[in-house]
Write a protein that holds these residues in place. Structure first.
Motif, PDB file in Angstrom:
ATOM      1  N   VAL A 107       3.112  16.479  11.076  1.00 40.30           N
ATOM      2  CA  VAL A 107       2.663  15.094  11.385  1.00 40.30           C
ATOM      3  C   VAL A 107       3.592  14.092  11.077  1.00 40.30           C
ATOM      4  CG1 VAL A 107       0.638  13.328  11.214  1.00 40.30           C
ATOM      5  CG2 VAL A 107       0.517  15.952  10.618  1.00 40.30           C
ATOM      6  N   ARG A 108       3.835  13.049  12.053  1.00 38.41           N
ATOM      7  CA  ARG A 108       4.886  11.991  11.857  1.00 38.41           C
ATOM      8  C   ARG A 108       3.885  10.760  11.492  1.00 38.41           C
ATOM      9  NH1 ARG A 108       9.570  11.664  16.313  1.00 38.41           N
ATOM     10  NH2 ARG A 108       8.011  10.365  17.366  1.00 38.41           N
ATOM     11  N   GLY A 109       4.196  10.038  10.639  1.00 37.67           N
ATOM     12  CA  GLY A 109       3.335   8.767  10.316  1.00 37.67           C
ATOM     13  C   GLY A 109       4.158   7.674  10.441  1.00 37.67           C
ATOM     14  N   GLY A 110       3.655   6.251  10.165  1.00 34.94           N
ATOM     15  CA  GLY A 110       4.084   5.151   9.879  1.00 34.94           C
ATOM     16  C   GLY A 110       4.982   4.806   8.679  1.00 34.94           C
ATOM     17  N   ASN A 111       4.363   5.693   7.665  1.00 34.23           N
ATOM     18  CA  ASN A 111       5.044   5.558   6.332  1.00 34.23           C
ATOM     19  C   ASN A 111       4.935   4.214   5.767  1.00 34.23           C
ATOM     20  OD1 ASN A 111       6.029   6.567   4.144  1.00 34.23           O
ATOM     21  ND2 ASN A 111       8.153   6.670   4.723  1.00 34.23           N
ATOM     22  N   CYS A 112       3.966   3.186   6.067  1.00 30.53           N
ATOM     23  CA  CYS A 112       3.955   1.955   5.772  1.00 30.53           C
ATOM     24  C   CYS A 112       3.748   1.879   4.388  1.00 30.53           C
ATOM     25  CB  CYS A 112       2.750   1.229   6.392  1.00 30.53           C
ATOM     26  SG  CYS A 112       2.209   1.677   8.114  1.00 30.53           S
ATOM     27  N   TYR A 113       3.353   2.668   3.459  1.00 28.32           N
ATOM     28  CA  TYR A 113       3.302   2.395   2.007  1.00 28.32           C
ATOM     29  C   TYR A 113       4.583   2.545   1.328  1.00 28.32           C
ATOM     30  CZ  TYR A 113      -1.798   2.249   1.940  1.00 28.32           C
ATOM     31  OH  TYR A 113      -3.079   1.713   1.880  1.00 28.32           O
ATOM     32  N   ALA A 114       5.581   3.138   1.956  1.00 24.62           N
ATOM     33  CA  ALA A 114       7.111   3.222   1.655  1.00 24.62           C
ATOM     34  C   ALA A 114       7.618   1.729   1.026  1.00 24.62           C
ATOM     35  CB  ALA A 114       7.974   3.927   2.472  1.00 24.62           C
ATOM     36  N   CYS A 115       6.942   0.852   1.970  1.00 24.40           N
ATOM     37  CA  CYS A 115       7.759  -0.490   1.917  1.00 24.40           C
ATOM     38  C   CYS A 115       6.603  -1.749   1.802  1.00 24.40           C
ATOM     39  CB  CYS A 115       8.369  -0.889   3.139  1.00 24.40           C
ATOM     40  SG  CYS A 115       9.849   0.390   3.404  1.00 24.40           S
ATOM     41  N   HIS A 116       5.375  -1.289   2.063  1.00 22.75           N
ATOM     42  CA  HIS A 116       4.412  -2.321   1.800  1.00 22.75           C
ATOM     43  C   HIS A 116       3.042  -2.395   1.227  1.00 22.75           C
ATOM     44  CE1 HIS A 116       6.015  -4.629   5.279  1.00 22.75           C
ATOM     45  NE2 HIS A 116       6.211  -3.547   6.069  1.00 22.75           N
ATOM     46  N   GLU A 117       2.574  -3.060   0.421  1.00 27.38           N
ATOM     47  CA  GLU A 117       1.440  -2.826  -0.281  1.00 27.38           C
ATOM     48  C   GLU A 117       0.301  -3.068   0.859  1.00 27.38           C
ATOM     49  OE1 GLU A 117       0.246  -6.062  -2.985  1.00 27.38           O
ATOM     50  OE2 GLU A 117      -1.351  -4.665  -3.958  1.00 27.38           O
ATOM     51  N   LEU A 118      -0.629  -2.297   0.692  1.00 25.36           N
ATOM     52  CA  LEU A 118      -1.926  -2.399   1.854  1.00 25.36           C
ATOM     53  C   LEU A 118      -3.205  -2.493   1.127  1.00 25.36           C
ATOM     54  CD1 LEU A 118       0.423  -0.048   4.232  1.00 25.36           C
ATOM     55  CD2 LEU A 118      -0.760  -2.219   5.124  1.00 25.36           C
ATOM     56  N   ALA A 119      -3.788  -1.130   1.281  1.00 21.98           N
ATOM     57  CA  ALA A 119      -5.221  -1.060   0.496  1.00 21.98           C
ATOM     58  C   ALA A 119      -4.872  -1.100  -1.021  1.00 21.98           C
ATOM     59  CB  ALA A 119      -5.708  -0.058   0.904  1.00 21.98           C
ATOM     60  N   LYS A 120      -5.730  -1.958  -1.598  1.00 17.21           N
ATOM     61  CA  LYS A 120      -5.688  -2.061  -3.007  1.00 17.21           C
ATOM     62  C   LYS A 120      -5.520  -0.738  -3.867  1.00 17.21           C
ATOM     63  CE  LYS A 120      -5.029  -5.024  -6.520  1.00 17.21           C
ATOM     64  NZ  LYS A 120      -3.651  -5.895  -6.524  1.00 17.21           N
ATOM     65  N   LYS A 121      -6.200   0.309  -3.545  1.00 15.61           N
ATOM     66  CA  LYS A 121      -6.333   1.390  -4.223  1.00 15.61           C
ATOM     67  C   LYS A 121      -5.196   2.299  -4.152  1.00 15.61           C
ATOM     68  CE  LYS A 121      -8.573   3.822  -0.051  1.00 15.61           C
ATOM     69  NZ  LYS A 121      -9.414   4.124   0.525  1.00 15.61           N
ATOM     70  N   GLU A 122      -4.155   1.947  -3.052  1.00 22.88           N
ATOM     71  CA  GLU A 122      -3.038   2.635  -3.138  1.00 22.88           C
ATOM     72  C   GLU A 122      -2.117   2.123  -3.942  1.00 22.88           C
ATOM     73  OE1 GLU A 122      -0.729   5.045  -3.448  1.00 22.88           O
ATOM     74  OE2 GLU A 122      -1.384   6.129  -1.816  1.00 22.88           O
ATOM     75  N   VAL A 123      -1.672   2.604  -5.217  1.00 21.32           N
ATOM     76  CA  VAL A 123      -0.618   1.997  -6.154  1.00 21.32           C
ATOM     77  C   VAL A 123       0.658   2.395  -5.725  1.00 21.32           C
ATOM     78  CG1 VAL A 123      -2.546   1.617  -7.875  1.00 21.32           C
ATOM     79  CG2 VAL A 123      -0.932   3.473  -8.061  1.00 21.32           C
ATOM     80  N   ALA A 124       0.990   3.304  -5.126  1.00 20.27           N
ATOM     81  CA  ALA A 124       2.369   3.923  -5.075  1.00 20.27           C
ATOM     82  C   ALA A 124       2.645   3.374  -3.497  1.00 20.27           C
ATOM     83  CB  ALA A 124       2.355   5.590  -4.958  1.00 20.27           C
ATOM     84  N   TYR A 125       3.041   2.448  -3.553  1.00 23.33           N
ATOM     85  CA  TYR A 125       3.438   1.274  -2.537  1.00 23.33           C
ATOM     86  C   TYR A 125       4.889   0.907  -3.043  1.00 23.33           C
ATOM     87  CZ  TYR A 125       2.054  -2.651  -5.175  1.00 23.33           C
ATOM     88  OH  TYR A 125       1.868  -3.718  -6.177  1.00 23.33           O
ATOM     89  N   GLY A 126       5.749   0.342  -1.786  1.00 25.73           N
ATOM     90  CA  GLY A 126       7.006  -0.030  -2.232  1.00 25.73           C
ATOM     91  C   GLY A 126       7.139  -1.512  -1.868  1.00 25.73           C
ATOM     92  N   THR A 127       8.093  -1.951  -2.298  1.00 31.36           N
ATOM     93  CA  THR A 127       8.232  -3.500  -2.109  1.00 31.36           C
ATOM     94  C   THR A 127       9.570  -4.034  -1.134  1.00 31.36           C
ATOM     95  OG1 THR A 127       9.629  -3.460  -4.047  1.00 31.36           O
ATOM     96  CG2 THR A 127       7.405  -3.796  -4.402  1.00 31.36           C
ATOM     97  N   ILE A 128       9.937  -3.180  -0.277  1.00 33.86           N
ATOM     98  CA  ILE A 128      10.996  -3.568   0.639  1.00 33.86           C
ATOM     99  C   ILE A 128      10.271  -4.526   1.489  1.00 33.86           C
ATOM    100  CG2 ILE A 128      12.531  -2.787   2.263  1.00 33.86           C
ATOM    101  CD1 ILE A 128      12.866  -0.001   0.863  1.00 33.86           C
ATOM    102  N   GLY A 129       9.351  -4.386   2.003  1.00 41.91           N
ATOM    103  CA  GLY A 129       8.734  -5.313   2.915  1.00 41.91           C
ATOM    104  C   GLY A 129       7.722  -6.055   2.036  1.00 41.91           C
ATOM    105  N   PRO A 130       7.171  -7.297   2.747  1.00 45.46           N
ATOM    106  CA  PRO A 130       6.061  -7.930   2.115  1.00 45.46           C
ATOM    107  C   PRO A 130       4.861  -7.287   1.776  1.00 45.46           C
ATOM    108  CG  PRO A 130       6.238  -8.832   4.226  1.00 45.46           C
ATOM    109  CD  PRO A 130       7.482  -7.656   3.882  1.00 45.46           C
TER     110      PRO A 130
END
Lengths: 271, 215
Positions: free
Chosen positions: B126-149
């Motif tokens: 499965v290929r995803g968007g991998n948004c969390y690699a760079c962005h904080e999104l839902a509060k419950k996911e703490v493993a987010y990156g900070t390359i994007g806002p």
């Protein structure tokens, strides 16, 4: 050594506990990782490989039944102290800029009589297949421990390689528009929870380069710089460059030049 | 008064001239650009499948971003932004808000698309968007990156008016339509995500029920 190994195993089990998805907070994770590194500091599994590499260095091997003790890594035949820290460099005898791995393979071919194919067959280890190159590079790297990285790239060929490495560092392509720079060209960023170094600065490049070769907990193996950079290309969703490809040596030259002056702490231990 | 104005203008011009005259930052590779490209291209196995090697091709945007270290002069950036905006395609039914639950899954998936001989992704990965690699999104996911806002509360802050929804869709489809040489991939342009998948991620961002906008 055996006690250290047991401690290593215990620490690895400890990390297993921390690696659960129920990570509470970033800072907590970072703290635990720091503790884990500390716990392993005197029991890095790479130490075992270093010992193996030392044995391989002086063992008479290959069709010529010769050891590597006369191998010239840039500071003269058999001179290992600080050699890793001053690579890549230009070698007159081959007319090429070589990194530790390409030079080591060169020695295995010229001194021991192996073919390049034989020497590089297991350039990286897999479960059940060990890599002599990993062991030798770990041993050679450790001989630079405490020495400053010294790749000023003053020879025209070295300066050119560093420039070409810089080009590759910024070159974007592939289905994700990646380059090295997009993750490693700015300060204080993270991918997921992994902190990213700014490899365009001495600090960032120094922190990254001083601990290789490094034991990678997630891979259960020591990785050389070639292995590290070839995997970066995979992560960028590009094809893998060949082992010892000039583009990898160019990137290493660029990074070592930027990191020059940083004191080596190798073998390292990483996620 | 007139004299004063013209004096000020002259002074300002004099001040700005050196900035104009300043040599632009050297392109990476300097005078070895051609050789470096050649070296890079010949670093790969000759028996690589053709479609792998196409991943080394660079379009205008990639080439220009490399040349300017991802920081092109504004007029050039604007030209790239117009070119990229022209590539955006929409789902046939025109609906830009999909299912946020699907979007939530896509945002978390970071696998897919790895090629090569050492550790390629298994077929059908499965290929995803991998948004969390760079962005904080839902509060419950703490493993987010900070390359994007941070995109936490994206919809809560911005609402879900038509232009916000279109902006979110367009940005994911082709990020360079807004900021030339941004770090963000162009998910739609490269068909990394389908238009439909992009609408799911848009929903994840703007739907009031999405965890992005709760907590």
């Amino acid at each position: 050594m055996f006690h250290r190994f047991i401690r290593t195993l215990a620490s690895a089990a400890l990390l297993g506990a921390f690696a659960s998805p129920a990570l509470a907070q970033d800072s907590k994770v970072a703290d635990e990782l720091a503790k884990y590194r500390e716990a392993l500091a005197d029991g890095n599994p790479a130490d075992l490989l270093e010992v193996k590499g030392e044995g391989l260095w002086s063992e008479k091997r290959g069709p010529k039944k010769a050891s590597l003790e006369q191998c010239d890594l840039g500071l003269g035949p058999g001179k290992l102290e600080g050699a890793y820290a001053s690579l890549p460099r230009y070698f007159k005898d081959t007319g090429k800029v070589m990194d530790v791995e390409s030079r080591l393979v060169h020695c295995m071919v010229t001194l021991q009589g192996f073919t390049v194919a034989e020497a590089t067959k297991n350039w990286y280890s897999r479960p059940g297949t060990e890599s002599d190159i990993e062991a030798l590079v770990t041993f050679i790297g450790a001989k630079s421990n405490g020495k400053p990285i010294n790749v000023p790239a003053t020879h025209p060929e070295e300066a050119k390689m560093a420039k070409m490495g810089e080009y590759i560092f910024y070159r974007r392509s592939g289905p994700q528009d990646f380059s090295c720079s997009i993750c490693h060209g700015q300060e204080g960023k993270r991918i997921r929870l992994q902190e990213l170094g700014n490899l365009t600065t001495k600090d960032g490049a120094g922190t990254a380069m001083k601990t290789w070769p490094s034991y990678r907990v997630s891979q259960g193996a020591v990785w050389t710089m070639q292995r590290r950079l070839i995997d970066c290309m995979r992560q960028a969703r590009w094809p893998e460059p060949n082992y010892l490809a000039d583009s990898i040596i160019a990137l290493e030259t660029y990074l070592q030049k930027t990191a020059t002056g940083t004191v080596m702490e190798t073998p390292g231990i990483k996620r | 008064m007139k004299l004063k104005t013209s004096l000020v203008a002259t002074f300002a011009l004099a001040l700005s001239l050196p900035a104009f005259a300043q040599k632009a930052v050297e392109a990476p590779g300097g005078k070895f650009v051609k050789e470096a490209e050649q070296m890079f291209r010949t670093s790969f196995r000759a028996d690589n499948p053709k479609y792998w090697m196409t991943r080394l091709e660079q379009d205008d945007t990639m080439k220009t971003c490399l040349q300017y270290r991802d920081n092109p002069p504004r007029p050039i950036g604007q030209k790239l932004e117009r070119q990229n905006a022209a590539t955006i395609r929409y789902p046939v039914d025109g609906k830009l808000i999909g299912d946020w639950k699907e979007g939530e899954k896509l945002a978390a998936v970071g696998t897919g698309g790895h090629i090569g001989f050492i550790q390629p992704d298994p077929a059908g990965r499965v290929r995803g968007g991998n948004c969390y690699a760079c962005h904080e999104l839902a509060k419950k996911e703490v493993a987010y990156g900070t390359i994007g806002p941070s995109l936490h509360h994206f919809g809560k802050i911005r609402g879900n008016a038509e232009e916000i929804v279109k902006y979110a869709y367009d940005k994911i489809y082709n990020s360079n339509a807004f900021t030339a040489c941004t770090n963000m991939p162009r998910f739609g342009l490269h068909s990394w995500l389908t238009p439909e998948q992009i609408t799911h991620i848009v929903a994840f961002l703007v739907d009031p029920e999405s965890p992005v906008n709760k907590d």
